[in-house]
Scaffold this motif. Structure first.
Motif, PDB file in Angstrom:
ATOM      1  N   GLU A  80       1.026  -1.386  -0.234  1.00 21.32           N
ATOM      2  CA  GLU A  80      -0.075  -0.462  -0.228  1.00 21.32           C
ATOM      3  C   GLU A  80       0.583   1.010   0.170  1.00 21.32           C
ATOM      4  O   GLU A  80       0.141   2.329  -0.208  1.00 21.32           O
ATOM      5  N   ALA A  81       2.080   0.940   0.348  1.00 17.67           N
ATOM      6  CA  ALA A  81       3.320   2.442   0.329  1.00 17.67           C
ATOM      7  C   ALA A  81       2.985   3.403  -0.740  1.00 17.67           C
ATOM      8  O   ALA A  81       3.277   2.112  -2.530  1.00 17.67           O
ATOM      9  N   VAL A  82       2.808   4.394  -1.165  1.00 16.83           N
ATOM     10  CA  VAL A  82       3.125   4.810  -2.410  1.00 16.83           C
ATOM     11  C   VAL A  82       4.736   4.653  -2.957  1.00 16.83           C
ATOM     12  O   VAL A  82       5.497   4.977  -2.631  1.00 16.83           O
ATOM     13  N   ALA A  83       4.614   4.058  -4.517  1.00 20.21           N
ATOM     14  CA  ALA A  83       5.908   4.157  -5.198  1.00 20.21           C
ATOM     15  C   ALA A  83       6.169   4.959  -6.239  1.00 20.21           C
ATOM     16  O   ALA A  83       7.063   5.523  -6.384  1.00 20.21           O
ATOM     17  N   LEU A  84       4.888   5.989  -7.361  1.00 17.92           N
ATOM     18  CA  LEU A  84       5.190   6.546  -7.587  1.00 17.92           C
ATOM     19  C   LEU A  84       4.244   8.001  -7.486  1.00 17.92           C
ATOM     20  O   LEU A  84       2.932   7.764  -7.225  1.00 17.92           O
ATOM     21  N   VAL A  85       4.705   8.941  -7.869  1.00 22.03           N
ATOM     22  CA  VAL A  85       3.737  10.305  -7.784  1.00 22.03           C
ATOM     23  C   VAL A  85       4.266  11.148  -9.384  1.00 22.03           C
ATOM     24  O   VAL A  85       5.546  11.144  -8.981  1.00 22.03           O
ATOM     25  N   TYR A  86       3.163  11.861  -9.744  1.00 19.58           N
ATOM     26  CA  TYR A  86       3.209  12.661 -10.982  1.00 19.58           C
ATOM     27  C   TYR A  86       2.070  13.035 -11.209  1.00 19.58           C
ATOM     28  O   TYR A  86       1.341  12.318 -11.527  1.00 19.58           O
ATOM     29  N   GLU A  87       2.210  14.385 -11.381  1.00 22.54           N
ATOM     30  CA  GLU A  87       1.828  15.305 -11.556  1.00 22.54           C
ATOM     31  C   GLU A  87       0.319  14.954 -11.234  1.00 22.54           C
ATOM     32  O   GLU A  87      -1.136  15.356 -11.590  1.00 22.54           O
ATOM     33  N   GLY A  88       0.131  14.841  -9.517  1.00 14.92           N
ATOM     34  CA  GLY A  88      -0.528  14.816  -8.563  1.00 14.92           C
ATOM     35  C   GLY A  88      -1.314  13.210  -8.698  1.00 14.92           C
ATOM     36  O   GLY A  88      -1.846  13.600  -7.374  1.00 14.92           O
ATOM     37  N   ALA A  89      -0.998  12.236  -9.197  1.00 15.09           N
ATOM     38  CA  ALA A  89      -1.366  11.051  -9.275  1.00 15.09           C
ATOM     39  C   ALA A  89      -0.626   9.968  -8.565  1.00 15.09           C
ATOM     40  O   ALA A  89       1.216  10.677  -8.441  1.00 15.09           O
ATOM     41  N   GLN A  90      -1.042   8.984  -7.701  1.00 18.82           N
ATOM     42  CA  GLN A  90       0.037   8.215  -7.469  1.00 18.82           C
ATOM     43  C   GLN A  90      -0.020   6.816  -7.147  1.00 18.82           C
ATOM     44  O   GLN A  90      -1.285   6.271  -7.801  1.00 18.82           O
ATOM     45  N   LEU A  91       0.625   6.147  -7.011  1.00 21.37           N
ATOM     46  CA  LEU A  91       0.563   4.611  -7.126  1.00 21.37           C
ATOM     47  C   LEU A  91       1.118   3.602  -6.286  1.00 21.37           C
ATOM     48  O   LEU A  91       2.137   4.383  -6.592  1.00 21.37           O
ATOM     49  N   SER A  92       0.380   2.654  -6.416  1.00 25.14           N
ATOM     50  CA  SER A  92       0.974   2.049  -4.662  1.00 25.14           C
ATOM     51  C   SER A  92       2.263   1.235  -5.516  1.00 25.14           C
ATOM     52  O   SER A  92       2.541   0.830  -6.503  1.00 25.14           O
ATOM     53  N   TYR A  93       2.792   0.749  -4.435  1.00 27.75           N
ATOM     54  CA  TYR A  93       3.899  -0.734  -4.452  1.00 27.75           C
ATOM     55  C   TYR A  93       3.102  -1.581  -5.130  1.00 27.75           C
ATOM     56  O   TYR A  93       3.479  -2.274  -6.048  1.00 27.75           O
ATOM     57  N   GLY A  94       2.881  -2.340  -4.696  1.00 22.78           N
ATOM     58  CA  GLY A  94       0.822  -3.024  -5.588  1.00 22.78           C
ATOM     59  C   GLY A  94       1.093  -3.317  -6.247  1.00 22.78           C
ATOM     60  O   GLY A  94       0.625  -3.955  -7.712  1.00 22.78           O
ATOM     61  N   GLU A  95      -0.014  -1.527  -6.844  1.00 21.66           N
ATOM     62  CA  GLU A  95      -0.315  -1.373  -7.435  1.00 21.66           C
ATOM     63  C   GLU A  95       0.916  -1.037  -9.242  1.00 21.66           C
ATOM     64  O   GLU A  95       0.641  -2.087 -10.616  1.00 21.66           O
ATOM     65  N   LEU A  96       1.903  -1.203  -8.948  1.00 24.20           N
ATOM     66  CA  LEU A  96       3.053  -0.906  -9.691  1.00 24.20           C
ATOM     67  C   LEU A  96       3.447  -2.382  -9.993  1.00 24.20           C
ATOM     68  O   LEU A  96       3.338  -2.805 -11.087  1.00 24.20           O
ATOM     69  N   ASN A  97       3.684  -2.814  -9.281  1.00 23.31           N
ATOM     70  CA  ASN A  97       3.438  -4.138  -9.262  1.00 23.31           C
ATOM     71  C   ASN A  97       3.090  -5.172  -9.885  1.00 23.31           C
ATOM     72  O   ASN A  97       3.366  -5.740 -10.880  1.00 23.31           O
ATOM     73  N   GLU A  98       1.902  -5.184 -10.077  1.00 20.41           N
ATOM     74  CA  GLU A  98       0.285  -5.966 -10.826  1.00 20.41           C
ATOM     75  C   GLU A  98       0.795  -5.021 -12.179  1.00 20.41           C
ATOM     76  O   GLU A  98       0.854  -6.124 -13.338  1.00 20.41           O
TER      77      GLU A  98
END
Length: 322
Positions: A80-98
Motif C-alpha cells: 500500500e506504500a506510495v511508489a510513484l507520484v506524477y502530476e498529482g497522481a499516485q501509484l502504490s507498490y502493489g499497483e505498480l507491481n501488478e
C-alpha cells in the motif's frame, strides 16, 4: 572559535585542531626533528571510524539477486506504500507491481527472455516505470530511448542494439522507424490487461543483461554500454544499506532514464521502499521550478534525495529559489 559550513560539526573540527596542536607541541618539546607529516592529527575514534568501521563492508545479501526482485520484495513488504507520484497522481507498490507483471507476462508471449533487448520510448509517466520493470520481469533487458532524441539518433540506436520490440505510446509511434515492432502502452493496454497480475518466475540470472544505455556520442557515434544485473543490483543494495534505517524517503527523477544519472534516484527509490516523484519534462528544463518542487530548506515539503546535473545547480544561482 571555529566556523564551519553546515552540516560539519564544529566540535569535530576543533577536535582535529586540538590533536594536531598537541602533537606539534609534543614534538617540538621532546623530538624537534620529527617530520611534520608523521604527527598524528586524528582522534582515536575518528581513526577507528576510517580504518575499521568504514572498511567493514561484509554483507549477508545474496549475490544472485536480480534488480526487479529487490523491487518485488518491497512490493510484498508494503504493497500500500506510495511508489510513484506524477502530476498529482499516485501509484502504490502493489499497483505498480501488478501492472509490471501483466506487461512481463505479455512480453514473454512475444519472445522476450534473457538477454533479449526491449526498447523503451516512453514519456515521463507511470507507464515509463511500468515498461522498465516489465521488461526486467520478463527476463529481458531494457534500452531507454529518450523521445526527444533526434530521429536519426533513435534510428541508429534501434539499428545498433536490435531490440525485439519497442514499448512506446500512441503519440510517439511516428518518432520510431516504421519497420520496428512496437507495443503501445496506452492504445494496446487492453490486451496486456488480460494477463496475470502474479509475479512471473524469474528466468534471468545475475550475469544476464539488465539494460543497455548509449553514450552521448559527443566524440563520435554513440556507443552502447551493456549493464548486467549483478552490477546494478549490487549498486542498489549498497544505497539501500546506507538508508536502511530511514523511512518515508522521497526521491526525485529529474534526469532522463536514458542517462545513468537518472538510475541512481530510480533504483535507490524502488528497491528501498521510497517514493519516487517523476518530474514533467517542462519542470526538468526549468532550474527554478526544480528547486521549488524540491522544497527549502529542510525538505519537509519536498524531496529528501535528489541527484542533479551540475548545470542545474549553477543555473539555480542565477535565479531566485524558494
Amino acid at each position: 572559535m571555529a566556523q564551519t559550513q553546515s552540516p560539519l560539526d564544529p566540535k569535530r573540527i576543533c577536535a582535529y585542531m586540538n590533536i594536531a596542536l598537541e602533537g606539534l607541541v609534543e614534538a617540538l618539546e621532546h623530538s624537534p626533528q620529527t617530520p611534520a607529516r608523521t604527527i598524528d592529527i586524528l582522534p582515536q575514534d575518528e581513526r577507528h571510524r576510517l580504518l575499521v568501521e568504514w572498511n567493514d563492508t561484509a554483507t549477508d545479501d545474496p549475490q544472485d539477486r536480480l534488480l526487479h526482485e529487490l523491487f518485488e520484495a518491497q512490493a510484498a513488504r508494503d504493497p500500500e506504500a506510495v511508489a510513484l507520484v506524477y502530476e498529482g497522481a499516485q501509484l502504490s507498490y502493489g499497483e505498480l507491481n501488478e501492472r509490471a507483471n501483466r506487461l512481463a507476462h505479455h512480453l514473454r508471449t512475444l519472445g522476450v527472455g534473457p538477454d533479449v533487448i526491449v526498447g523503451l520510448c516512453v514519456e515521463r509517466s507511470f507507464e515509463m516505470i511500468v515498461a522498465l520493470l516489465g521488461a526486467l520481469k520478463a527476463g529481458g533487458a531494457y534500452l531507454p530511448i529518450d523521445p526527444d532524441y533526434p530521429k536519426d539518433r533513435i534510428a541508429y540506436m534501434i539499428a545498433d542494439a536490435a531490440p525485439a520490440l519497442v514499448l512506446t505510446q500512441e503519440h510517439l509511434r511516428e518518432r520510431l522507424p516504421e519497420t520496428i515492432t512496437t507495443l503501445r502502452l496506452d492504445a494496446d493496454w487492453s490486451v496486456v490487461a488480460q494477463e496475470s497480475a502474479a509475479n512471473p518466475a524469474s528466468r534471468a540470472a545475475s550475469q544476464n543483461l539488465a539494460y543497455v544505455i548509449y553514450t552521448s556520442g559527443s566524440t563520435g557515434k554513440p556507443k552502447g554500454v551493456a549493464v548486467i544485473h549483478s552490477g546494478v543490483a549490487n549498486y542498489a543494495q549498497s544505497i539501500k544499506g546506507r538508508i536502511a534505517d530511514r523511512s518515508g524517503l522521497r526521491f526525485a527523477l529529474v534526469s532522463t532514464p536514458a542517462a545513468d544519472l537518472g538510475n541512481t534516484s530510480l533504483f535507490a527509490s524502488i528497491t528501498s521502499g521510497g517514493c519516487l516523484h517523476l518530474f514533467a519534462k517542462e519542470t526538468t528544463a526549468d532550474a527554478h521550478a526544480i528547486w521549488t518542487r524540491i522544497g527549502w530548506p529542510d525538505g519537509s515539503r519536498g524531496m529528501t534525495k535528489i541527484i542533479l546535473a551540475w548545470s542545474i545547480c549553477t543555473a539555480s544561482r542565477r535565479r531566485p529559489c524558494m
